[in-house]
Design an enzyme around this catalytic site. Structure first.
Site, PDB file in Angstrom:
ATOM      1  CE  LYS A 101      60.544   6.543 -11.651  1.00  0.00           C
ATOM      2  NZ  LYS A 101      60.304   4.878 -10.565  1.00  0.00           N
ATOM      3  N   GLY A 143      52.071   9.613 -23.042  1.00  0.00           N
ATOM      4  CA  GLY A 143      53.684  10.464 -22.373  1.00  0.00           C
ATOM      5  C   GLY A 143      52.931  11.642 -21.839  1.00  0.00           C
ATOM      6  N   PRO A 144      54.073  12.622 -21.533  1.00  0.00           N
ATOM      7  CG  PRO A 144      56.167  12.839 -20.630  1.00  0.00           C
ATOM      8  CD  PRO A 144      55.723  11.732 -21.729  1.00  0.00           C
ATOM      9  N   PRO A 145      52.781  15.780 -21.066  1.00  0.00           N
ATOM     10  CG  PRO A 145      51.621  17.357 -19.880  1.00  0.00           C
ATOM     11  CD  PRO A 145      52.999  15.902 -19.689  1.00  0.00           C
ATOM     12  N   GLY A 146      53.667  17.477 -24.564  1.00  0.00           N
ATOM     13  CA  GLY A 146      55.025  18.417 -24.933  1.00  0.00           C
ATOM     14  C   GLY A 146      55.376  17.358 -25.676  1.00  0.00           C
ATOM     15  CB  VAL A 147      55.753  14.322 -25.849  1.00  0.00           C
ATOM     16  CG1 VAL A 147      56.909  14.339 -24.861  1.00  0.00           C
ATOM     17  CG2 VAL A 147      54.963  13.209 -25.601  1.00  0.00           C
ATOM     18  N   GLY A 148      54.832  15.943 -28.620  1.00  0.00           N
ATOM     19  CA  GLY A 148      53.553  15.317 -30.273  1.00  0.00           C
ATOM     20  C   GLY A 148      52.659  14.524 -30.188  1.00  0.00           C
ATOM     21  CE  LYS A 149      49.897  13.225 -24.709  1.00  0.00           C
ATOM     22  NZ  LYS A 149      51.454  13.688 -24.729  1.00  0.00           N
ATOM     23  CB  THR A 150      47.607  16.173 -30.350  1.00  0.00           C
ATOM     24  OG1 THR A 150      47.352  16.408 -29.050  1.00  0.00           O
ATOM     25  CG2 THR A 150      46.652  16.864 -31.098  1.00  0.00           C
ATOM     26  CB  SER A 178      59.344   4.115  -7.565  1.00  0.00           C
ATOM     27  OG  SER A 178      59.178   5.327  -7.854  1.00  0.00           O
TER      28      SER A 178
END
Length: 761
Positions: free
Chosen positions: A678, A311-318, A635
């Protein structure tokens, strides 16, 4: 008094009160020679055996056993056979006496004085260490030849047993002498080193190390290896470089958690509470963790799963990985793989190299001190390869549940079990992860947040966190919902919440300065004016949709590793010689999409009212703004086709509409990826309608219902449908029409095209 007595053995020697059935029937009639009464009340009797007898029956007597006997007579023998056996028996007994020191010379002389075969075999049997059952069997054997033959076999067996014992004692003695010699030499070496001024601390250090080796629970392979290395270390000089290498190697083996584990806390409801407490939304990853815990509760041991959060940076993966560790009561370790391009970072260096050490996987396990942590491999898509090897290939064994139970680090050169580790990897994009590595992981997509999600995250987590980090009380500052929404819309443009947290932290620092200046009772209620004073002028314009319909300008939707974004595509047609220009730092895929879109327009030129030879008289320029940013992806085909058709037909494109989809030469619309990001980008830009490929209808389930309520999503199969929906046709105007016979094609007014301006985006 009759001095005769019948002697017979008990079947069980330990029985104090035997019955008739507990006494052997065959025994010896003996003559009592002497009776000696001892002070403790016992009686010692000296007897001399006379002949074998057998009990016929027991006579009645309550005081002692009274029996009726029958004397047993020996059958006649072959003199030659008896003589041969007699000689063998004497020879065997003499050989036995050489091995058994208890057989004295007096005993040998007494045996030599006996000539009668029956008495000889009975005399020798008396001196042999035979079991009671064996001696009773010899007593019951009346045939002298058979008795002698059996006794001879027993003597040979005893000789072989004694010889085997002597061989074993010899080997043990030799080994002990070798050990004592080595010990003596080692002590001499230490004494010499001490005389030369070397410290004797090495000896105590070795003793401590030996104690650690004995206490540490290791695998069989590791235990054998570490003991062999320790044996070499004892023979080395403490000042030698090799001793340091061996000592470090032993230290590494002993410091690893081979069998140390934390106990899993398997409580589904408590785990769900912790995950919800730490993170808003992210339902898919949370559900997967609860499934793993449920299976763990039913199965004693399962192989650790390999999850990949994309996912994009800052979405809480870590931070989600950290919460998973807390919910499972496991230790947490994080390893960043960004920029790693040396295979030895994963597998370690071989001990032959100077400065060799294990790889990052083994190093991390030493730090975490447990064999079943939650292990987060961050930025797995940022690894690269060079002449030192491909680290992503080295990760194949680490992240394969079928192989990682025997991970072999080059430094340790031992198999280490990684199967109980819960591996979680994170990445921004999937395409940069090699396919074999991607195949070993369970991919969980984490899409960007909606505005409502961001506001809830800010209210529940970020504001409290930054107030505490900056020393503020909740009473010092108030963030109304409309102010949080204002910051989200005008100061951030991201899928995650990292920049939002930075802006909130900046506001908190400004408030902290006011509190220090005016006192702890200071209260700041934020307004738009105060936010602009603290954060400066808004960084982004909220709602990037065009204010009016434009000719040649179509809005596309793009996916980036930072989330979704809108992408304006402009086309202008000017008089020329048919030159086609495509600009905007586009990748090969987008350039091919532009070529396919142009070919489609040429195939539809007559029906669209465009001169069939327009491509010979006009130069067409397709441009994607923000030219410094590389762009690529399959796309933008229908967006380019719509922009080109609008520029050639002079029909504007609807400003409240965006689209995404790839085009084929025949105009078919192909499905795309990243639809949720999108749609979220279109929602942030305040667009009202989005055209998406019909084959992406299944992906609409992933989009929040409240977003679909505000954006009208239309499914399209063909570019003809796209043009009908995207172009702003006047009432009663037809886009496609059949050309009448005799009527020439519509002539494109090049002067009019050249004089019109396309507004920059």
């Amino acid at each position: 008094m009759d001095k005769k007595i019948f002697l017979s053995a008990q079947t069980k020697a330990k029985m104090d009160d035997p019955q008739e059935s507990d006494i052997h029937r065959v025994g010896t009639v003996a003559n009592i020679l002497q009776i000696l009464r001892l002070p403790d009340g016992t009686v010692k009797v000296l007897v001399e055996g006379e002949f074998r007898s057998k009990i016929i029956n027991f006579l009645p007597n309550n005081e002692y056993f009274h029996v009726h006997l029958e004397e047993l007579e020996e059958p006649p023998q072959n003199p030659l056979e008896v003589e041969a056996l007699r000689r063998n028996l004497r020879s065997a007994f003499e050989s036995y006496s050489k091995h058994n020191k208890k057989i004295t010379q007096e005993v040998l002389d007494a045996v030599a004085a006996v000539d009668e075969p029956s008495r000889l075999v009975d005399t020798i049997a008396a001196y042999m260490p035979l079991k009671l059952e064996v001696k009773q069997a010899l007593l019951e054997t009346l045939d002298v030849s058979l008795r002698m033959e059996r006794l001879f076999g027993h003597i040979r067996a005893e000789i072989e047993i004694i010889q085997t014992e002597e061989r074993i004692k010899g080997r043990v003695k030799k080994q002990m002498e070798k050990t004592q010699r080595e010990y003596y030499l080692n002590e001499q070496m230490r004494a010499i080193q001490k005389e030369m001024g070397e410290k004797d601390d090495f000896k105590s250090e070795l003793e401590d190390l030996e104690k650690r080796i004995k206490r540490k629970k290791l695998t069989k392979e590791a235990g054998t290896k570490v003991r062999a290395e320790f044996k070499k270390l004892k023979l080395m000089s403490p000042m030698s470089a090799e001793a340091t290498v061996v000592r470090n190697y032993i230290d590494w083996i002993l410091s690893l958690p081979w069998f140390e584990k934390t106990r899993d806390k398997i409580d589904i409801d408590e785990a769900a509470r912790i995950l919800n407490e730490d993170h808003y939304a992210l339902e898919k990853p949370k559900e997967r963790i609860l499934e793993y815990l449920a299976v763990q509760a039913l199965v004693k041991k399962i192989k650790g799963p390999i999850l990949c959060f994309v996912g994009p940076p800052g979405v809480g993966k870590t931070s989600l990985a950290r919460s998973i560790a807390r919910s499972m009561n496991r230790n947490f370790i994080r390893l960043s793989l960004g920029g790693v391009r040396d295979e030895a970072e994963i597998r370690g260096h071989r001990r032959t190299y100077i400065g060799a050490m294990p790889g990052k996987i083994i190093q991390s396990l030493k730090k975490v001190k447990s064999n079943n942590p939650v292990f987060c491999l961050d930025e797995i898509d940022k690894m690269s390869a060079d002449f030192r090897g491909d680290p992503s290939a080295a990760l194949l064994e680490v992240l394969d549940p079928e192989q990682n139970f025997s991970f072999n680090d080059h430094y340790l050169d031992l198999d280490y079990d990684l199967s109980e580790i819960f591996f979680i990897t994170t990445a921004n994009t999937l395409h940069s992860i090699p396919a074999p590595l991607r195949d070993r992981m369970e991919i969980i997509q984490i899409e960007g947040y909606t505005e409502l999600d961001k506001m809830n995250i800010a209210k529940q987590f970020l504001v409290q966190k930054q107030c505490k980090a900056n020393g503020l009380n909740p009473e010092n500052v108030e963030f109304p919902d409309e102010i949080l929404l204002y910051i989200i819309r005008h100061y951030t443009k991201e899928s995650g919440v990292r920049n939002l947290e930075r802006e909130i932290a900046s506001v908190c620092r400004k408030v902290a300065k006011e509190v220090v200046r005016s006192g702890k009772a200071t209260r700041v209620e934020l307004t738009e004016e105060i936010v602009q004073e603290y954060l400066g002028v808004p960084k982004f314009r909220y709602g990037r949709a065009e204010e009016k319909d434009e000719i040649g300008l179509a809005m596309g939707l793009a996916w980036t590793e930072f989330g979704g974004d809108i992408l304006g595509i402009e086309t202008i047609a000017v008089p020329g010689k048919g030159k086609i220009t495509i600009t905007g730092k586009l990748g090969e895929v987008m350039q091919e999409s532009a070529q396919a879109a142009l070919s489609y327009v040429r195939s539809r030129a007559t029906r669209l009212g465009i001169a069939p030879d327009f491509y010979q008289n006009l130069d067409i320029h397709v441009h994607v703004p923000e030219g410094a940013i590389p762009k690529d992806g399959p796309s933008a085909g229908i967006t380019m086709a719509t922009s080109i058709v609008s520029a050639l037909t002079r029909i504007p494109v609807r400003s409240d509409l965006a689209m995404t989809g790839e085009i084929t030469l025949r105009g078919r619309v192909l499905p795309i990826g990243g639809l949720k990001e999108k749609i979220l980008a279109a929602h942030r830009a305040l667009l009202k309608t989005v055209l998406v490929p019909k084959e992406n209808a299944k992906d609409l389930k992933e989009i929040p219902a409240r977003i679909l309520e505000e954006i009208h999503v239309e499914l399209v199969e063909h570019t003809d449908d796209v043009l009908h929906k995207a172009l702003a046709l006047k009432e009663g105007e037809e886009l496609f029409h059949e050309q009448e016979s005799g009527q020439g094609p519509v002539i494109f007014d090049a002067k009019k095209t050249a004089s019109d301006e396309i507004r920059a985006h």
